[in-house]
Design an enzyme around this catalytic site. Structure first.
Site, PDB file in Angstrom:
ATOM      1  N   GLU A  50       0.836  -1.104   0.033  1.00 25.66           N
ATOM      2  CA  GLU A  50       0.078   0.193   0.206  1.00 25.66           C
ATOM      3  C   GLU A  50       1.023   1.169   0.137  1.00 25.66           C
ATOM      4  O   GLU A  50       1.880   1.367   0.517  1.00 25.66           O
ATOM      5  CB  GLU A  50      -0.897  -0.037   1.352  1.00 25.66           C
ATOM      6  N   CYS A 246      -6.791   1.043   2.485  1.00 25.37           N
ATOM      7  CA  CYS A 246      -7.578   2.315   2.775  1.00 25.37           C
ATOM      8  C   CYS A 246      -7.348   3.180   1.777  1.00 25.37           C
ATOM      9  O   CYS A 246      -8.321   3.935   1.026  1.00 25.37           O
ATOM     10  CB  CYS A 246      -7.360   3.067   3.758  1.00 25.37           C
ATOM     11  N   ASN A 377     -12.105  -3.055   0.224  1.00 24.12           N
ATOM     12  CA  ASN A 377     -11.066  -3.383   1.215  1.00 24.12           C
ATOM     13  C   ASN A 377     -11.758  -3.729   2.591  1.00 24.12           C
ATOM     14  O   ASN A 377     -12.218  -4.698   2.813  1.00 24.12           O
ATOM     15  CB  ASN A 377     -10.084  -2.261   1.446  1.00 24.12           C
ATOM     16  N   GLU A 378     -11.909  -2.797   3.493  1.00 22.30           N
ATOM     17  CA  GLU A 378     -12.020  -2.878   4.660  1.00 22.30           C
ATOM     18  C   GLU A 378     -13.965  -2.251   4.864  1.00 22.30           C
ATOM     19  O   GLU A 378     -13.987  -1.807   5.814  1.00 22.30           O
ATOM     20  CB  GLU A 378     -11.384  -2.235   5.965  1.00 22.30           C
TER      21      GLU A 378
HETATM   22  O1  AHR Z   1      -2.243  -1.306   6.572  1.00 20.22           O
HETATM   23  C1  AHR Z   1      -2.783   0.025   7.013  1.00 20.22           C
HETATM   24  C2  AHR Z   1      -4.232   0.271   6.999  1.00 20.22           C
HETATM   25  O2  AHR Z   1      -4.929  -0.571   7.917  1.00 20.22           O
HETATM   26  C3  AHR Z   1      -4.892  -0.537   5.688  1.00 20.22           C
HETATM   27  O3  AHR Z   1      -4.697   0.823   4.653  1.00 20.22           O
HETATM   28  C4  AHR Z   1      -6.276  -0.724   5.882  1.00 20.22           C
HETATM   29  O4  AHR Z   1      -6.791  -1.612   5.158  1.00 20.22           O
HETATM   30  C5  AHR Z   1      -6.206  -1.062   7.561  1.00 20.22           C
HETATM   31  O5  AHR Z   1      -7.109  -0.202   8.087  1.00 20.22           O
END
Ligand code: AHR
Length: 663
Positions: A50, A246, A377-378
C-alpha cells in the site's frame, strides 16, 4: 564438607543442573510423515503493498524529485527559487487545464539577465539519496518559449551546496519536448538537492522534472528501487496484493484509487493527494501525494518479476468508512463494475482489445495472467454486501475464471465481522467469493491466544485470505508500536496455526509493507528504509522464514493427541516439501527458558543433515535498525539427523525451522 560429600555435589551439578535449565521434561511430538492432510497453496505467503509511509513515491518508486510536475496543492512545494552570479528572473506557475487536464501545471522560468543561473532547486523526498560514482538520469519536458540561446544546467548539490554532479541540456526548441541526460554523483549523500537552472536570457517552460538512478530494479526507466524490490524478491512471495488498503477507498470517492488513471504515459497520470497526507494528526505529512508513476502496469510487472500472483483490489463504490463513508447509489455503480471488467481486459485481454492494446503499447503484449480480484477493502454493513453482489453478478457471468475476494471488515471478530461472514455464507454459489479477506491488528498476546483460530473454521465455506495482520506492541494506530521480537515471535506462533490450517487459509500477508524512517504515518511496518538504506524487521524475517520454507503439503504434528498450540509454551506446524523430499518442522518456543523436544517421525525416516534456521533473542524489545539491519535475523546451522527420533533443543524465545531430508 568431606571429600565424598563434595564429589556427590559435583556429580549432581554436572548431571542435574544443566537439566534444570530447561522448563520441563522433553516435549514429545509426533509427526505423521507419510500422511499429508492438506496442500499448501503456492499463494500461502505473499505481500501486501500500500502507498502508505512513502512506500511508493519517495520509496520503492525510484523517482528522486518530489512534485516533479508542480501538481501538489502548493505547486512549488518541494521547490525553491535559486539565483546565482547576479542572475535575475521570475518564476511563474502556469495552469493550462484545457490543454492537458491530467497534468495542467508547468513552471515558467523567465530569466532577464544574460549572466548567471536562475531556476529552481528540489529538496527530494526528505532529501535525495545518491551514491558515489552511481549514474543518474535527469529528464524534463521543456519548451524554449522565444527560441533564445538557452541551456539547462542540472546540478546535484550536497548539504553544503557543493556541486557533486552535473550535466546540461541544450538544443531546446520552441515545441514541448522531452530531454534526457545522465551524469554521475561524486559523493554518497542521503540528502542531496537537485538544482535546475537556466543559462542565457529568455523564457523556459518546464514540466515533469525528473531524476532516477540508472541502476533501478531490472534497469528499467521509470523503475523501482533495487534494494527494496530485492527484499521482496528474497521472500519469494506467492502473491502481491495492491494498491491497498484504505488508499483504494479514499477519504472520499473523489480521491479513491482509479487504476485507469495510473496507466499509459507517466506524464498523463493525474497526481492526487495521498489519503495518508492528512489522516493522522499525530503524523501529518503535507507533502504526501500520489504521482502514480508506480501504477497498475508497474504493479503487474512487479508481480511477474517476483513470480507472484497479482491481486489487485478495486474500489466497490464506497469511500473509507473510517472517514466519510460515502457510497455510490446502486443504480450508479456500473462505471465501477466496468472498471473491473476493463482491468481484466488490461491484464489478460488480447492485444486487439482496447485495454489489451494499451498493455501491449506499454511494453507487455503477453497477458499478465490475472487470476484474483479483490472487491473492496475494509468495508462493512449491508451497503458492502449489496455492492459486492452487484460486482460478483457481472464478473461471475463474464469472467468465471477470475477468483473473487471479498472483505470481512476491519476487525477479526465482532458484530460487523459476523454479519459479513453470515451474509457471505448465505450467497448463491455464483456470487460467493472464493476467498474472504480478514484483517487483524492486535497485540502479541492476541496472536498467541488465537493461534488455534482456524482449527474450528468451516471446511466447506470460502477460503480465508489473511490479507492484513501485524502484532501491535502498543495498540493499533499508535505511533509507539515497535517492530520488536515480542510481536514478531507472537506472529510466528500464529503463523504455525495458519500453516496447520492451510486447507482453510490460502493466502496471508503482513501489513503494512514499507515505511520511510522520516516520513511514516503508520507503525509497525515490515521493511523500513531511508533514502539510501533499507532493512527487514524481525517481523520480515519471520515472514521470510515461513514463505521460503512453505513446503507443499501439511503434515500433522501432535502433542499426544492434541495439536501444538501453546502447551508448554510451544507452537508447531509441519509441512512436507515434495520437491526437495524434506519434512519442514517449525517450532516456536515462547518460554524464557530453552525447551527440549523429541519429534517422533511416523512413516518416514530422517537421513543425513538437517538445515536448522533459527531466530532468537531473550530480549523481547530487540529490533533491527538501519545501522544493524540483520541484528535479529535467521542464523543457519546444521544438525545431524538419522532415523525416526529427532532430539531438538530449542533456545529460549526462538523460532526454529528444521529442514529434515527424509526417505
Ligand atoms: O495497513 C494500514 C491500513 O490498515 C490499511 O490501509 C487498511 O486496510 C487497514 O485499516
Amino acid at each position: 564438607m568431606n571429600r565424598i560429600k563434595r564429589r556427590i555435589l559435583a556429580t549432581i551439578a554436572t548431571v542435574v543442573l544443566p537439566g534444570m535449565m530447561f522448563a520441563q521434561k522433553p516435549v514429545v511430538l509426533t509427526v505423521q510423515a507419510n500422511k499429508p492432510i492438506a496442500d499448501v497453496q503456492p499463494t500461502m505467503y505473499g505481500v501486501f503493498f500500500e502507498d502508505i509511509n512513502f512506500a511508493a513515491d519517495g520509496g520503492i518508486y525510484a523517482e528522486l524529485v518530489k512534485n516533479r510536475s508542480f501538481e501538489f496543492y502548493d505547486p512549488q512545494m518541494g521547490w525553491n527559487e535559486v539565483k546565482k552570479d547576479g542572475a535575475k528572473g521570475a518564476l511563474l506557475v502556469i495552469n493550462q487545464e484545457e490543454v492537458t487536464p491530467n497534468n495542467p501545471r508547468y513552471m515558467r522560468v523567465k530569466k532577464t539577465t544574460d549572466n548567471g543561473s536562475f531556476g529552481i532547486v528540489n529538496e527530494g523526498f526528505r532529501g535525495i539519496g545518491v551514491n558515489k560514482d552511481a549514474e543518474y538520469r535527469f529528464s524534463v519536458f521543456a519548451r524554449n518559449v522565444e527560441g533564445a540561446a538557452l541551456k539547462i544546467k542540472v546540478q546535484l548539490l550536497n548539504a553544503d551546496n557543493t556541486v557533486i554532479g552535473e550535466t546540461e541540456v541544450s538544443g531546446l526548441t520552441t515545441e514541448w519536448n522531452k530531454y534526457k541526460a545522465t551524469f554521475k554523483s561524486s559523493e554518497t549523500v542521503p540528502n542531496a538537492k537537485l538544482s535546475v537552472t537556466v543559462e542565457g536570457k529568455g523564457t523556459l517552460d518546464m514540466d515533469m522534472v525528473s531524476l532516477f538512478p540508472v541502476d533501478t530494479w531490472r534497469g528499467r526507466e521509470n523503475g523501482m528501487r533495487k534494494d527494496l524490490v530485492q527484499l521482496l524478491a528474497d521472500m519469494k512471495p506467492g502473491f502481491v496484493r495492491f494498491p491497498g488498503g484504505c488508499i483504494v477507498e479514499g477519504h472520499d470517492l473523489a480521491v479513491r484509487y482509479q487504476w485507469k488513471k495510473t496507466v499509459g504515459n507517466v506524464e498523463d497520470r493525474k497526481v492526487i493527494v495521498n489519503r495518508w497526507n492528512t489522516e493522522f494528526k499525530h503524523r501529518p505529512t503535507p507533502d504526501y501525494y500520489q504521482s502514480f508513476g508506480l501504477g497498475f502496469y508497474e504493479y503487474f510487472l512487479l508481480s511477474e518479476d517476483l513470480g507472484a500472483q497479482p491481486l489487485p483490489i478495486l474500489n466497490c463504490g464506497m469511500a473509507c468508512q473510517f472517514n466519510i463513508g460515502e457510497v455510490v447509489p446502486l443504480d450508479k455503480l456500473d462505471p465501477y463494475i466496468q472498471d473491473a471488467l476493463d482491468l481484466v481486459e488490461f491484464a489478460n485481454g488480447d492485444v486487439s482489445t482496447k485495454w489489451g492494446a494499451l498493455r501491449s503499447q506499454m511494453g507487455h503484449p503477453k497477458p499478465f495472467n490475472l487470476k484474483y480480484l479483490g472487491i473492496g477493502n475494509e468495508q462493512w454493513g449491508e451497503q458492502y454486501v449489496e455492492r459486492y453482489k452487484a460486482f460478483a453478478q457481472v464478473l461471475s457471468a463474464k469472467h468465471p475464471e477470475i477468483v473473487l475476494v471479498s472483505g470481512s471488515g476491519p476487525n477479526p471478530d465482532g458484530k460487523e465481522f459476523d454479519y459479513l461472514w453470515g451474509e457471505i455464507n448465505k450467497m448463491d454459489d455464483n456470487l460467493k467469493p472464493a476467498l474472504v479477506d480478514e484483517h487483524y491488528y492486535r497485540t502479541a498476546d492476541w496472536f498467541l491466544k488465537h493461534a488455534d483460530r482456524y482449527d474450528s473454521y468451516d471446511r466447506s465455506g470460502p477460503k480465508v485470505f489473511a490479507g492484513e495482520y501485524a502484532g501491535q506492541s502498543d495498540k493499533v494506530v499508535s505511533a509507539k508500536n515497535r517492530n520488536n521480537w515480542k510481536v514478531a515471535i507472537a506472529e510466528a506462533a500464529y503463523l504455525t496455526g495458519m500453516e496447520r490450517n492451510a486447507d482453510v487459509i490460502s493466502m496471508t500477508s503482513y501489513a503494512p509493507l514499507f515505511a520511510h524512517v522520516d516520513a511514516w504515518q503508520w507503525t509497525p511496518d515490515m521493511i523500513w528504509f531511508d533514502n539510501l538504506r533499507s532493512m527487514g524487521t524481525p517481523n520480515y524475517y519471520v515472514q521470510k522464514l515461513f514463505s521460503t520454507n512453505a513446503g507443499t503439503n501439511v503434515l500433522s504434528i501432535l502433542n499426544g493427541k492434541n495439536k501444538v498450540i501453546g502447551q508448554d509454551g510451544l507452537y508447531a506446524s509441519t509441512v512436507f516439501d515434495k520437491n526437495s523430499n524434506e519434512i519442514i518442522i517449525k517450532l516456536v518456543n515462547v518460554n524464557s527458558t530453552p525447551l527440549e523436544v523429541v519429534v517422533a517421525l511416523k512413516g518416514k525416516s530422517a537421513v543425513g543433515e538437517a538445515k536448522w534456521l533459527v531466530m532468537s533473542s531473550d530480549d523481547e524489545a530487540s529490533e533491527n535498525s538501519l545501522d544493524k539491519p540483520m541484528a535479529l535475523s535467521p542464523v543457519e546451522k546444521t544438525l545431524s539427523v538419522t532415523g525416526k527420533t529427532l532430539k531438538l533443543t530449542l533456545g529460549s524465545k526462538s523460532l526454529n525451522v528444521f529442514r529434515v531430508p527424509v526417505k
